[in-house]
Design a protein around this motif. Structure first.
Motif, PDB file in Angstrom:
ATOM      1  N   TYR A  18       0.855  -1.181   0.000  1.00  0.00           N
ATOM      2  CA  TYR A  18       0.000   0.000   0.000  1.00  0.00           C
ATOM      3  C   TYR A  18       0.880   1.216   0.000  1.00  0.00           C
ATOM      4  O   TYR A  18       1.704   1.410   0.875  1.00  0.00           O
ATOM      5  CB  TYR A  18      -0.880   0.002   1.235  1.00  0.00           C
ATOM      6  N   SER A  40     -16.094  -4.409   1.332  1.00  0.00           N
ATOM      7  CA  SER A  40     -16.376  -4.073  -0.065  1.00  0.00           C
ATOM      8  C   SER A  40     -17.532  -4.917  -0.584  1.00  0.00           C
ATOM      9  O   SER A  40     -18.303  -4.493  -1.438  1.00  0.00           O
ATOM     10  CB  SER A  40     -15.119  -4.279  -0.920  1.00  0.00           C
ATOM     11  N   THR A  71     -11.516  -7.467   1.487  1.00  0.00           N
ATOM     12  CA  THR A  71     -11.145  -6.074   1.239  1.00  0.00           C
ATOM     13  C   THR A  71     -12.168  -5.168   1.895  1.00  0.00           C
ATOM     14  O   THR A  71     -13.371  -5.431   1.864  1.00  0.00           O
ATOM     15  CB  THR A  71     -11.081  -5.780  -0.276  1.00  0.00           C
ATOM     16  N   TYR A  72     -11.615  -4.139   2.465  1.00  0.00           N
ATOM     17  CA  TYR A  72     -12.467  -3.215   3.207  1.00  0.00           C
ATOM     18  C   TYR A  72     -12.096  -1.800   2.839  1.00  0.00           C
ATOM     19  O   TYR A  72     -11.032  -1.537   2.294  1.00  0.00           O
ATOM     20  CB  TYR A  72     -12.264  -3.371   4.720  1.00  0.00           C
ATOM     21  N   LYS A  73     -13.007  -1.002   3.175  1.00  0.00           N
ATOM     22  CA  LYS A  73     -12.641   0.422   3.201  1.00  0.00           C
ATOM     23  C   LYS A  73     -12.616   0.822   4.664  1.00  0.00           C
ATOM     24  O   LYS A  73     -13.582   0.594   5.401  1.00  0.00           O
ATOM     25  CB  LYS A  73     -13.677   1.265   2.461  1.00  0.00           C
ATOM     26  N   GLN A  85     -12.360   3.768   7.240  1.00  0.00           N
ATOM     27  CA  GLN A  85     -12.594   5.206   7.245  1.00  0.00           C
ATOM     28  C   GLN A  85     -12.365   5.717   8.654  1.00  0.00           C
ATOM     29  O   GLN A  85     -12.879   5.160   9.613  1.00  0.00           O
ATOM     30  CB  GLN A  85     -14.020   5.466   6.788  1.00  0.00           C
ATOM     31  N   MET A 135     -10.082   7.927   4.196  1.00  0.00           N
ATOM     32  CA  MET A 135     -10.566   6.594   3.872  1.00  0.00           C
ATOM     33  C   MET A 135      -9.496   5.870   3.070  1.00  0.00           C
ATOM     34  O   MET A 135      -8.928   6.430   2.145  1.00  0.00           O
ATOM     35  CB  MET A 135     -11.860   6.689   3.081  1.00  0.00           C
ATOM     36  N   SER A 145      -8.454   1.898   1.347  1.00  0.00           N
ATOM     37  CA  SER A 145      -8.926   0.543   1.133  1.00  0.00           C
ATOM     38  C   SER A 145      -7.920  -0.412   1.762  1.00  0.00           C
ATOM     39  O   SER A 145      -6.709  -0.181   1.726  1.00  0.00           O
ATOM     40  CB  SER A 145      -9.094   0.260  -0.360  1.00  0.00           C
ATOM     41  N   ASN A 204      -6.694  -4.329   2.278  1.00  0.00           N
ATOM     42  CA  ASN A 204      -6.749  -5.719   1.858  1.00  0.00           C
ATOM     43  C   ASN A 204      -6.341  -6.548   3.051  1.00  0.00           C
ATOM     44  O   ASN A 204      -5.165  -6.693   3.361  1.00  0.00           O
ATOM     45  CB  ASN A 204      -5.789  -5.932   0.683  1.00  0.00           C
ATOM     46  N   GLU A 233      -8.444   9.912   0.149  1.00  0.00           N
ATOM     47  CA  GLU A 233      -9.785   9.816  -0.392  1.00  0.00           C
ATOM     48  C   GLU A 233     -10.724  10.513   0.562  1.00  0.00           C
ATOM     49  O   GLU A 233     -10.640  10.351   1.771  1.00  0.00           O
ATOM     50  CB  GLU A 233     -10.186   8.342  -0.510  1.00  0.00           C
TER      51      GLU A 233
END
Lengths: 584, 307
Positions: A294, A333, A358-360, A362, A372, A374, A376, A399
């Motif tokens: 990331y 997600s 996978t998530y977001k 925030q 925010m 993402s 993994n 984001e």
């Protein structure tokens, strides 16, 4: 002090008394050491003879005696006192060194034990190694066959000392183990090791949030080479993982002690199985880490004592200070439930029982921009996601959460104005205002003045702030102004406000319900009766004089009664919502 | 100080400096005209100047004046209300505090300060004119210091004198009537001693004698004397030591010149019963250890070292 012979005293006393006393002027000038030489000698000559004048001079000395008496002993007597501050500092320094070296020794000792255990690869005696495991846990990814080790994460309480550390253990699902899972989540309660752990945690805390880059690098490395060749540090973890702790299964209460008597593999496995099961229900499969690095600037993922199945991290602001009470939301997600957590006072957040996917993620905190990223997430990997909440420019934010809206055009204040709302509720001085007035403040928008004197409003409890231009809506101003002018002859809206779109520099703002008053330089006083949608300028006049000084404070306990004070030390009051004013 | 200096000289200096002094005085604020200010300056100057005063000295004198406070004081003396307002706001509290410090007792302090107020305002009249004490302020020191000095003078004049009066009752209560009769004043052992002492004292400067008097006669502390003279306490301490030594030496020398042997002279100085009496009292009341004590300690240590 040597004594003079008695005869000297006698003769001094008998010395012909002076007749012409110097005037008060001369004595004053003498006492203030401003007499020129000859006159001074004359006065001294007189003083030598005249006891009365000596007394006058002594009595008329300015009252600085306390200072003098304090100063003189310190300068007069020998150096015994002078050495004191130095000694004190020496003690302080010695104390700091002692504490620091103790901490270092403890850390080295524990590390050493772990290494020894690894080399010996003998069955481990359990309890002694519990702390090693804890310490080693942060250095994360175990090789595949070891992945099912106990990962312990000290759940941070509010106190940094970690005096009451409860180590929460939970197990990630284990895709290697086909053995029958046992139905217990394990809590390893490590007592008596709190100091060591505390100190290490303390290390990490200071280390963690501030060295995000380092974490990030480690993280990348980890992700790129997930399992096969763990660095030395990971070896530690394996060793410690092999050793097991006193494991208390909360559901069944009895303590399962995986002692040294048990064969190594067995103990490890049984533990693993024990631990696996708790969260197995909602964690069907485990993917190895994707290896994707990331590269988010504002996010860094670092290793923490986060066991598989748990995800956690720090939330810090750009200065590196932790952000408490920041809300972290994990949004899957795919379909699934959001998970939320709130950072504690150390800025640490932790969510347990998160399945791989996978998530977001925030992060939002009052006064900060919502960030925010993402994520993994591999439930088998301990994961730490540290957010740096930026209050700076938009360009740096990864984001922006769409649903939050109202992010300002790069002017979200970097000064304290941004966090006013958060602290306002908690820290508002209520000695002059009753606490019930806070209630009238809270439902409406929040108001503040930025450091540049701009009026700001927040409609969402201080999460976002927008500039308010009191002259922005000429049309509205006109109508409102006409209204007010019609209603109140003395409070008239000046037409020049319409012409010049220049913002006054505000210094203070007060709100009572929907009525908002803002005052600033040059007697600028604006009033809004509709929570800031429309503004009118109010020019208080009383008895023919008008308000000219800068307004420094405004008090409107209710919409009708209020008063303001100015830099010219005037206090103006109104009891009819600003229509008429009286100068006090 | 006689005002033999021609008024014209003072006048010319005042004219020369008036613009500057007037600007500094802030006369407008307190309602004093430039002309009356010039008159005041002339008066102050001529009172100060003597025939020997050079123009340069006169100039320096005027420039060193605290003209603002002078103007204020004179404006008050002239009865200008705005000046009194300023005066009261600036000095009333200070005046009471100073009085309290001097009198050390509240009621006495109030009375002292009130008396001074009456004087400052000018209750007495001379030729139909109210005479304010402020008219005698010439701006040479600060007005505040001047007020303190005037207060102290007032205090010394009144309260100290009354304190000395002892009622007859008290006297009898204290058993004064039973005490032994005053011992006959011992005739000075040797008139030569007094002469020699006077001679030695006459050699000293006014400052030295002031220090001696303040310390040995008035019982002032070193710190007080130091503040009076504007020097450090240790300077006074050293000076006193030096003075005591040199005085002794001078007196012995003077006695020698008057035909005494050195031994006789030393004895005349030392062996005086009154001296001893005083020394003991001083030793008891003094905070710092007298030299005699430290000598004893040295003596006491010697046998230890030998043993």
């Amino acid at each position: 002090m040597q004594n003079v012979p008695k005869i000297v005293r006698e003769r001094l006393k008998i010395a012909t008394p002076a007749v012409n006393h110097p005037g008060a002027d001369a004595l004053t000038a003498f006492a203030e050491h401003s007499l020129p030489g000859i006159e001074r000698d004359l006065v001294l000559e007189h003083l030598a003879r005249c006891a009365d004048c000596r007394e006058v001079v002594a009595l008329a000395l300015p009252a600085t005696e306390p200072v003098q008496t304090v100063v003189s002993p310190s300068s007069h007597p020998s150096s015994g006192w002078l050495t004191w501050p130095a000694l004190r500092w020496a003690f302080v320094t010695a104390g700091i060194i002692a504490i620091a070296s103790f901490g270092i020794l403890q850390y080295q000792k524990s590390t050493h034990q772990t290494m020894t255990a690894d080399r010996a690869s003998a069955p481990q005696t359990a309890t002694a190694e519990a702390k090693n495991q804890l310490l080693a846990a942060p250095v994360a990814p175990a090789p595949a066959e070891k992945r099912d080790k106990i990962q312990a994460l000290p759940a941070l309480g509010d106190s940094v000392s970690g005096a009451n550390l409860m180590v929460m253990q939970s197990a990630g699902p284990n895709n290697d183990s086909n053995t029958s899972p046992k139905k217990t989540g394990a809590h390893a309660e490590v007592a008596g090791r709190t100091r060591v752990i505390g100190s290490i945690l303390g290390d990490q805390k200071t280390f963690g949030p501030r060295a995000a880059n380092q974490f990030q690098q480690q993280n990348i490395a980890q992700n790129q080479a997930p399992s096969p060749a763990p660095p030395v540090a990971f070896g530690k973890e394996q060793a410690s993982a092999r050793s097991s702790a006193d494991v208390t299964a909360p559901s069944t209460t009895p303590t399962v002690e995986a002692s040294g008597a048990a064969p190594q593999v067995a103990s490890a496995q049984s533990l693993n199985q024990t631990l696996d099961s708790t969260l197995a229900q909602n964690q069907p499969t485990v993917q190895p880490p994707s290896g994707e690095a990331y590269a988010f600037e504002k996010m860094s993922r670092a290793k923490l004592p986060v066991p598989p199945g748990q995800i956690g991290g720090y939330v810090v602001d750009p200065s590196g200070a932790v952000v408490a009470n920041a809300r972290i939301t994990l949004i899957p997600s795919k379909a699934g439930q959001n998970a939320t957590a709130v950072t504690n006072s150390q800025g640490l957040w932790l969510i347990a029982g998160v399945p791989t996917g996978t998530y977001k993620a925030q992060a939002e905190a009052p006064g900060f921009r919502t960030a925010m990223v993402s994520v993994n997430y591999d439930a088998n990997q301990p994961a730490m996601y540290s957010f740096t909440l930026n209050v700076g420019s938009v360009a740096e934010t990864v984001e922006v959460a769409a649903q939050n809206g109202q992010i300002q055009n790069g002017q979200v204040p970097t000064d304290t104005a941004a966090i006013v709302a958060d602290r306002e509720i908690r820290q508002i001085p209520i000695n002059s205002r009753s606490s019930s007035e806070l209630a009238t403040l809270s439902p409406g928008p929040l108001w503040t003045i930025s450091s540049t004197g701009t009026l700001r409003r927040s409609a969402d409890q201080g999460k976002t702030w927008e500039d308010v231009n009191v002259n922005a809506n000429p049309a509205a101003l006109t109508t409102a102004g006409v209204e007010v002018a019609a209603n109140a002859p003395r409070a008239k809206a000046k037409s020049r406000d319409k012409d010049s779109n220049e913002q006054p520099v505000f210094r203070t703002v007060a709100a009572a319900g929907a009525h908002v008053w803002a005052g600033g330089s040059g007697g600028a006083l604006y009033h809004s009766a509709d929570a800031g949608s429309h503004w009118t300028r109010v020019d208080p006049t009383a008895a023919g004089t008008s308000l000219t000084g800068d307004i420094t404070s405004l008090e409107f306990p209710d919409p009708q009664h209020g008063k303001l004070s100015t830099t010219t030390a005037e206090v103006w009051a109104t009891s009819d919502g600003g229509q008429t004013w009286s100068k006090q | 100080m006689s005002s033999t200096k021609p008024i014209s000289a003072v006048q010319s200096v005042v004219d020369e400096l008036l613009a500057d002094l007037h600007a500094r005085s802030g006369c407008e604020k307190i309602g004093l005209t430039r002309e009356s200010f010039a008159v005041i300056l002339c008066e102050v100057g001529s009172k100060h100047a003597t025939a020997a005063t050079s123009l340069t000295e006169l100039r320096a004198f005027f420039l060193s004046l605290r003209v603002d406070e002078l103007a204020l004081a004179r404006a008050c003396a002239a009865g200008i209300n705005s000046a009194w307002e300023i005066f009261l706001t600036r000095f009333r509290e200070k005046l009471y505090l100073s009085a309290l410090r001097i009198a050390r007792e509240d009621s006495a302090a109030r009375e002292l300060a009130d008396t001074l107020y009456a004087d400052l305002y000018g209750t007495s009249t001379r030729e139909g004119q109210r005479v304010s004490k402020l008219a005698s302020y010439s701006g040479r020191g600060s007005l505040e210091g001047w007020l303190r000095t005037v207060l102290s003078q007032e205090y010394v004049n009144r309260y100290r004198r009354t304190k000395r009066l002892v009622s007859l009752d008290e006297e009898s209560e204290e058993g004064v009537q039973f005490r032994a009769p005053e011992p006959e004043p011992v005739p000075a052992a040797d008139p030569r001693l007094a002469q020699a002492t006077d001679e030695a004292l006459a050699f000293l400067s006014g400052e030295d004698r002031t220090v001696l008097s303040a310390y040995y006669l008035d019982g002032r502390t070193l710190a007080e004397i130091a503040r009076m003279l504007g020097v450090h306490e240790s300077t006074i301490s050293r000076k006193l030591d030096k003075l005591a030594k040199s005085l002794r030496k001078q007196i012995v020398a003077a006695l020698g010149r008057r035909g005494m042997s050195r031994r006789q002279a030393e004895e005349a100085l030392e062996v005086d019963v009154r001296d001893l009496h005083l020394d003991i009292r001083r030793s008891l009341t003094q905070e710092s250890s007298p030299p005699a004590f430290s000598e004893k300690r040295v003596e006491a240590r010697v046998p230890e070292g030998e043993g």
